[in-house]
Design a protein around this motif. Sequence first.
Motif, short mmCIF file in Angstrom:
data_model
loop_
_atom_site.label_atom_id
_atom_site.label_comp_id
_atom_site.label_asym_id
_atom_site.label_seq_id
_atom_site.Cartn_x
_atom_site.Cartn_y
_atom_site.Cartn_z
N LEU A 14 0.83 -1.20 0.00
CA LEU A 14 0.00 0.00 0.00
C LEU A 14 0.86 1.26 0.00
O LEU A 14 0.53 2.25 -0.66
N ALA A 15 1.98 1.22 0.72
CA ALA A 15 2.87 2.39 0.76
C ALA A 15 3.44 2.67 -0.63
O ALA A 15 3.49 3.82 -1.07
N TRP A 16 3.85 1.61 -1.33
CA TRP A 16 4.38 1.79 -2.68
C TRP A 16 3.31 2.26 -3.65
O TRP A 16 3.56 3.09 -4.53
N LEU A 17 2.09 1.72 -3.50
CA LEU A 17 0.98 2.14 -4.37
C LEU A 17 0.68 3.62 -4.19
O LEU A 17 0.54 4.36 -5.18
N LEU A 18 0.55 4.05 -2.95
CA LEU A 18 0.26 5.45 -2.72
C LEU A 18 1.42 6.34 -3.17
O LEU A 18 1.20 7.43 -3.70
N SER A 19 2.64 5.86 -2.99
CA SER A 19 3.80 6.62 -3.44
C SER A 19 3.79 6.78 -4.95
O SER A 19 4.09 7.85 -5.49
N ALA A 20 3.43 5.71 -5.66
CA ALA A 20 3.35 5.78 -7.12
C ALA A 20 2.27 6.75 -7.56
O ALA A 20 2.46 7.54 -8.50
N THR A 21 1.13 6.72 -6.89
CA THR A 21 0.02 7.62 -7.23
C THR A 21 0.43 9.07 -7.00
O THR A 21 0.14 9.95 -7.83
N GLU B 129 3.69 -3.84 -7.34
CA GLU B 129 3.29 -5.03 -8.11
C GLU B 129 4.08 -6.25 -7.71
O GLU B 129 3.55 -7.37 -7.68
N SER B 130 5.34 -6.07 -7.38
CA SER B 130 6.17 -7.21 -6.99
C SER B 130 5.71 -7.82 -5.67
O SER B 130 6.02 -8.97 -5.36
N ARG B 131 4.93 -7.05 -4.91
CA ARG B 131 4.46 -7.53 -3.61
C ARG B 131 3.01 -8.03 -3.64
O ARG B 131 2.61 -8.80 -2.77
N THR B 132 2.25 -7.58 -4.62
CA THR B 132 0.86 -8.02 -4.73
C THR B 132 0.40 -7.83 -6.17
O THR B 132 -0.34 -6.90 -6.50
N LYS B 133 0.84 -8.71 -7.03
CA LYS B 133 0.75 -8.55 -8.48
C LYS B 133 -0.67 -8.38 -9.00
O LYS B 133 -0.94 -7.55 -9.85
N GLU B 134 -1.61 -9.18 -8.50
CA GLU B 134 -2.94 -9.20 -9.09
C GLU B 134 -3.93 -8.22 -8.45
O GLU B 134 -5.08 -8.16 -8.87
N GLU C 257 -6.23 -2.61 -7.36
CA GLU C 257 -5.78 -1.24 -7.12
C GLU C 257 -4.41 -0.98 -7.74
O GLU C 257 -4.16 0.09 -8.29
N VAL C 258 -3.54 -1.97 -7.64
CA VAL C 258 -2.19 -1.82 -8.20
C VAL C 258 -2.25 -1.79 -9.72
O VAL C 258 -1.61 -0.96 -10.38
N GLN C 259 -3.03 -2.70 -10.32
CA GLN C 259 -3.13 -2.74 -11.77
C GLN C 259 -3.83 -1.50 -12.33
O GLN C 259 -3.48 -1.01 -13.40
N LEU C 260 -4.81 -0.98 -11.58
CA LEU C 260 -5.46 0.26 -12.02
C LEU C 260 -4.45 1.39 -12.08
O LEU C 260 -4.38 2.12 -13.08
N GLU C 261 -3.65 1.54 -11.02
CA GLU C 261 -2.66 2.62 -11.01
C GLU C 261 -1.57 2.38 -12.04
O GLU C 261 -1.08 3.33 -12.67
N LYS C 262 -1.19 1.13 -12.24
CA LYS C 262 -0.20 0.82 -13.28
C LYS C 262 -0.71 1.28 -14.64
O LYS C 262 0.03 1.85 -15.45
N GLY C 263 -2.00 1.04 -14.89
CA GLY C 263 -2.60 1.51 -16.14
C GLY C 263 -2.64 3.02 -16.21
O GLY C 263 -2.39 3.61 -17.28
N ASN C 264 -2.96 3.67 -15.09
CA ASN C 264 -2.99 5.14 -15.07
C ASN C 264 -1.62 5.73 -15.40
O ASN C 264 -1.51 6.71 -16.15
N ILE C 265 -0.58 5.12 -14.84
CA ILE C 265 0.77 5.61 -15.09
C ILE C 265 1.17 5.36 -16.53
O ILE C 265 1.79 6.22 -17.18
#
Length: 244
Positions: A164-171, A190-195, A198-206
């Motif tokens: 979650l910390a990495w996800l929010l940092s990326a956002t 993604e390396s910590r929770t690939k599927e 929330e992570v895939q949504l942000e990956k797409g946003n980026i």
Amino acid sequence: MMLLALALLQAAATPSDAATEARYERCIDLATTNPVAARSEAGKWQLANGGWFAHQCLGMAYATEGGWSAAAVEFEAAARAAEVAKDKRAAQYWAQAGNAWLAGGANDKASAALNSALSAGTLTGLQLGEAHLDRARVLYATGDLDGARRDLDAALAVVPEDPLAWLLSATLARRAGDLPRARKDIAEAESRTKEAPEVQLEKGNIAAASGDEAGARAAWGIAAVGKGAAAESATRALAQFYAK
């Protein structure tokens, strides 16, 4: 968010008195397995001068049931009682209160509780990292992105394993226009929770912000398969391609 690992579901330090410790452990076990019974036990314990341990157990029971406001009130009562006794557990209880207020959407109350937790200077390790992360989430929600970045960097220094910390940092990085950092940090998440949707949504946003249509399609496609708000957002994002 499904990635949220609530700090309040981690038991605080147990008491040193053997009898109190045994009762505390029983109550906490009930709080996570049979919250109705735990509420009854914690209420009786409060009447028998259970102090902050009884309040904290009752808060845990409410949290298990999703009663975030009630949980936060009990955690704050535990924190105040511990402060009067000059017990260092007070900071842990303030952090739990902040987490519960945050889960219930009460950002102002969450901020006050988390400030109390962090200003005590007694939190360490995971508890310190999660308190910084929770305050970063509050600051992000209220638009203080600089403050959120400071707390996020502090959290990542202590709990780098938290996706979650990495996800929010990326956002945050994407919103600040720092796409290289956004791509780096979302890869860490993604390396910590690939599927996780929330992570895939942000990956797409980026990817979309970077002009990578194929990458955006792929990530949003994975997110859309899941459930919840992130999956719904990904489905809406994908619709733009079908509308062409």
